[in-house]
Design a protein around this motif. Structure first.
Motif, PDB file in Angstrom:
ATOM      1  N   ALA A 191       0.826  -1.210   0.000  1.00 15.01           N
ATOM      2  CA  ALA A 191       0.000   0.000   0.000  1.00 15.01           C
ATOM      3  C   ALA A 191       0.859   1.257   0.000  1.00 15.01           C
ATOM      4  CB  ALA A 191      -0.924  -0.004   1.212  1.00 15.01           C
ATOM      5  N   ALA A 192       2.038   1.195   0.631  1.00 16.18           N
ATOM      6  CA  ALA A 192       2.919   2.363   0.682  1.00 16.18           C
ATOM      7  C   ALA A 192       3.529   2.684  -0.679  1.00 16.18           C
ATOM      8  CB  ALA A 192       4.038   2.122   1.697  1.00 16.18           C
ATOM      9  N   LEU A 193       3.474   1.731  -1.603  1.00 19.41           N
ATOM     10  CA  LEU A 193       4.123   1.910  -2.903  1.00 19.41           C
ATOM     11  C   LEU A 193       3.151   2.124  -4.056  1.00 19.41           C
ATOM     12  CD1 LEU A 193       6.785  -0.941  -2.621  1.00 19.41           C
ATOM     13  CD2 LEU A 193       7.151   1.503  -2.254  1.00 19.41           C
ATOM     14  N   LEU A 194       1.897   1.762  -3.861  1.00 16.89           N
ATOM     15  CA  LEU A 194       0.936   1.812  -4.960  1.00 16.89           C
ATOM     16  C   LEU A 194       0.474   3.236  -5.265  1.00 16.89           C
ATOM     17  CD1 LEU A 194      -1.237  -1.290  -4.038  1.00 16.89           C
ATOM     18  CD2 LEU A 194       0.225  -1.055  -6.058  1.00 16.89           C
ATOM     19  N   GLY A 195       0.089   3.448  -6.525  1.00 15.77           N
ATOM     20  CA  GLY A 195      -0.565   4.693  -6.909  1.00 15.77           C
ATOM     21  C   GLY A 195       0.342   5.882  -7.087  1.00 15.77           C
ATOM     22  N   ARG A 196       1.609   5.653  -7.349  1.00 14.06           N
ATOM     23  CA  ARG A 196       2.553   6.756  -7.502  1.00 14.06           C
ATOM     24  C   ARG A 196       3.290   6.607  -8.819  1.00 14.06           C
ATOM     25  NH1 ARG A 196       7.715   7.895  -4.661  1.00 14.06           N
ATOM     26  NH2 ARG A 196       7.897  10.128  -4.317  1.00 14.06           N
ATOM     27  N   ALA A 197       3.185   7.614  -9.660  1.00 17.44           N
ATOM     28  CA  ALA A 197       3.778   7.535 -10.995  1.00 17.44           C
ATOM     29  C   ALA A 197       5.274   7.827 -10.956  1.00 17.44           C
ATOM     30  CB  ALA A 197       3.076   8.523 -11.920  1.00 17.44           C
ATOM     31  N   TRP A 198       6.006   7.179 -11.862  1.00 15.38           N
ATOM     32  CA  TRP A 198       7.432   7.435 -12.068  1.00 15.38           C
ATOM     33  C   TRP A 198       7.659   7.771 -13.533  1.00 15.38           C
ATOM     34  CZ3 TRP A 198      11.787   6.515  -8.650  1.00 15.38           C
ATOM     35  CH2 TRP A 198      11.391   6.281  -7.328  1.00 15.38           C
ATOM     36  N   THR A 199       8.600   8.657 -13.796  1.00 17.93           N
ATOM     37  CA  THR A 199       8.833   9.108 -15.166  1.00 17.93           C
ATOM     38  C   THR A 199      10.152   8.550 -15.692  1.00 17.93           C
ATOM     39  OG1 THR A 199       9.893  11.157 -14.405  1.00 17.93           O
ATOM     40  CG2 THR A 199       7.526  11.227 -14.810  1.00 17.93           C
ATOM     41  N   PRO A 200      10.188   8.203 -16.988  1.00 19.49           N
ATOM     42  CA  PRO A 200      11.404   7.653 -17.585  1.00 19.49           C
ATOM     43  C   PRO A 200      12.282   8.741 -18.206  1.00 19.49           C
ATOM     44  CG  PRO A 200       9.610   7.457 -19.138  1.00 19.49           C
ATOM     45  CD  PRO A 200       9.038   8.119 -17.905  1.00 19.49           C
ATOM     46  N   VAL A 201      13.541   8.392 -18.432  1.00 24.12           N
ATOM     47  CA  VAL A 201      14.499   9.274 -19.111  1.00 24.12           C
ATOM     48  C   VAL A 201      15.413   8.408 -19.963  1.00 24.12           C
ATOM     49  CG1 VAL A 201      16.562  10.709 -18.776  1.00 24.12           C
ATOM     50  CG2 VAL A 201      14.513  11.189 -17.456  1.00 24.12           C
ATOM     51  N   LEU A 202      15.760   8.903 -21.132  1.00 21.75           N
ATOM     52  CA  LEU A 202      16.854   8.345 -21.916  1.00 21.75           C
ATOM     53  C   LEU A 202      18.015   9.333 -21.851  1.00 21.75           C
ATOM     54  CD1 LEU A 202      15.018   7.012 -25.101  1.00 21.75           C
ATOM     55  CD2 LEU A 202      15.816   5.697 -23.132  1.00 21.75           C
ATOM     56  N   ALA A 203      19.188   8.844 -21.501  1.00 20.52           N
ATOM     57  CA  ALA A 203      20.370   9.705 -21.411  1.00 20.52           C
ATOM     58  C   ALA A 203      21.265   9.438 -22.615  1.00 20.52           C
ATOM     59  CB  ALA A 203      21.130   9.444 -20.120  1.00 20.52           C
ATOM     60  N   LEU A 204      21.516  10.489 -23.397  1.00 27.40           N
ATOM     61  CA  LEU A 204      22.427  10.404 -24.542  1.00 27.40           C
ATOM     62  C   LEU A 204      23.821  10.817 -24.094  1.00 27.40           C
ATOM     63  CD1 LEU A 204      22.997  10.190 -27.674  1.00 27.40           C
ATOM     64  CD2 LEU A 204      22.586  12.670 -27.712  1.00 27.40           C
ATOM     65  N   LEU A 205      24.802   9.951 -24.295  1.00 31.04           N
ATOM     66  CA  LEU A 205      26.204  10.266 -24.080  1.00 31.04           C
ATOM     67  C   LEU A 205      26.830  10.416 -25.467  1.00 31.04           C
ATOM     68  CD1 LEU A 205      25.131   8.784 -21.515  1.00 31.04           C
ATOM     69  CD2 LEU A 205      27.419   7.830 -21.238  1.00 31.04           C
ATOM     70  N   ALA A 206      27.521  11.535 -25.698  1.00 31.90           N
ATOM     71  CA  ALA A 206      28.055  11.802 -27.033  1.00 31.90           C
ATOM     72  C   ALA A 206      29.422  12.460 -26.933  1.00 31.90           C
ATOM     73  CB  ALA A 206      27.097  12.701 -27.824  1.00 31.90           C
ATOM     74  N   GLY A 207      30.364  11.997 -27.773  1.00 33.71           N
ATOM     75  CA  GLY A 207      31.718  12.538 -27.737  1.00 33.71           C
ATOM     76  C   GLY A 207      32.192  12.991 -29.102  1.00 33.71           C
ATOM     77  N   TRP A 208      32.949  14.075 -29.114  1.00 31.58           N
ATOM     78  CA  TRP A 208      33.544  14.633 -30.323  1.00 31.58           C
ATOM     79  C   TRP A 208      35.068  14.624 -30.196  1.00 31.58           C
ATOM     80  CZ3 TRP A 208      28.842  15.910 -28.530  1.00 31.58           C
ATOM     81  CH2 TRP A 208      27.795  16.119 -29.441  1.00 31.58           C
ATOM     82  N   SER A 209      35.758  14.847 -31.285  1.00 31.31           N
ATOM     83  CA  SER A 209      37.221  14.924 -31.240  1.00 31.31           C
ATOM     84  C   SER A 209      37.680  16.271 -30.712  1.00 31.31           C
ATOM     85  CB  SER A 209      37.811  14.683 -32.632  1.00 31.31           C
ATOM     86  OG  SER A 209      37.278  15.605 -33.575  1.00 31.31           O
TER      87      SER A 209
END
Length: 319
Positions: free
Chosen positions: A170-188
């Protein structure tokens, strides 16, 4: 000697285990991953470590500040910045940076801080060893213990709780969580104007950008961009497929003329709770505790506080 099983090797789980051990309680920490850290994650790419989870942390409480001061003394953290501008997505206009709290970063990757807490607290972690079922008793996968801690996001904790644990569920139900995608990007080489990080408003794809080279202090030409929840929601089953759209949005927002040399996309299905809680943990009569950055505000310090407070409550119950 009392025994407690802690499921989760993020900062909440490690802080909980560390406090329990300091009071003479036997602790078994089990984590499904190959290294500690949880969402304080860092990944080796192209010969360098890049923070792929939490971007930074702040410190307010005196007991957490004491830990941070020790990290500063030993060179594990560095003051990063007190100012982040805002980028308007449609116009790409960058506002003046507004002052805020001091943000700290970790030169060796933010995961190194969780590893340091574990090592200095004598906490050993069983990796690739997830908990399956927690039942009344309490029992963990059929083994009786004195207490159990689930230090993880609510939806993950729910998967492990037996139906008979009504108060915990009951302490955990009914609560929304949001997702994220993390982009890691490298240049010279660097192809964008100097910026530590920036919040992005009114963009359908990206909501936060961090310059990982400036964050860690080595000036490497590496950026990390976090997606909006709406963008991530439909792309969680195939994160690499989101790399082109994330890269295009990042280049557009910062005016980068060339493609990166490499990219990687990290999926965070349960990145943050949609709303904070006032309580820092849950511990009921069944001696099954719940902790993590879903308790209190979703911050690194809150996760540490959650695990520490829960440990002290368990200690009070068992001693």
């Amino acid at each position: 000697m009392s025994k407690v099983v802690v499921a989760g090797g993020g900062i909440a789980g490690i802080a909980c285990a560390r406090e329990l051990r300091a009071h003479g309680i036997e602790v078994e920490v089990r984590d499904r991953g190959r290294v500690v850290g949880g969402r304080m994650a860092s990944r080796w790419i192209d010969g360098r470590i890049v923070d792929s989870g939490a971007s930074y942390f702040t410190a307010r409480g005196p007991d957490f500040l004491e830990i941070v001061d020790d990290w500063l003394t030993r060179g594990l953290v560095r003051p990063w910045t007190t100012r982040f501008p805002v980028i308007d997505g449609p116009s790409r206009t960058i506002s003046a940076a507004m002052p805020g709290p001091l943000r700290y970063a970790a030169p060796r990757g933010i995961r190194s801080l969780v590893a340091d807490l574990a090592a200095r607290g004598g906490v050993r972690v069983s990796h690739s060893s997830p908990v399956t079922t927690v039942e009344p008793g309490p029992m963990v996968d059929g083994e009786p213990v004195d207490a159990v801690v689930l230090a993880m996001p609510d939806p993950q904790a729910l998967r492990h709780l037996a139906p008979e644990l009504h108060a915990e569920r009951a302490a955990l139900l009914g609560r929304a969580w949001t997702p994220v995608l993390a982009l890691l990007a490298g240049w010279s080489t660097r192809r964008w104007s100097p910026i530590d990080g920036a919040f992005v408003h009114r963009d359908p794809t990206i909501e936060w950008i961090a310059d990982d080279g400036r964050r860690r202090g080595d000036n490497a030409p590496v950026l990390v961009a976090h997606s909006t929840a709406q963008f991530a929601a439909g792309r969680l089953t195939d994160p690499p497929a989101a790399a082109p759209a994330l890269t295009e949005a990042l280049r557009r927002l910062l005016g980068i003329p060339v493609e990166p040399d490499w990219t990687y996309v990290q999926r965070w299905t349960f990145a943050r709770p949609a709303a904070p809680r006032e309580q820092t943990y849950f511990l009921g009569a069944a001696r099954v505790g719940l902790a993590g950055d879903g308790w209190g505000e979703p911050r690194v310090e809150s996760a540490w506080r959650s695990g520490t407070d829960l440990a002290r409550a368990i200690i009070s119950t068992l001693t």
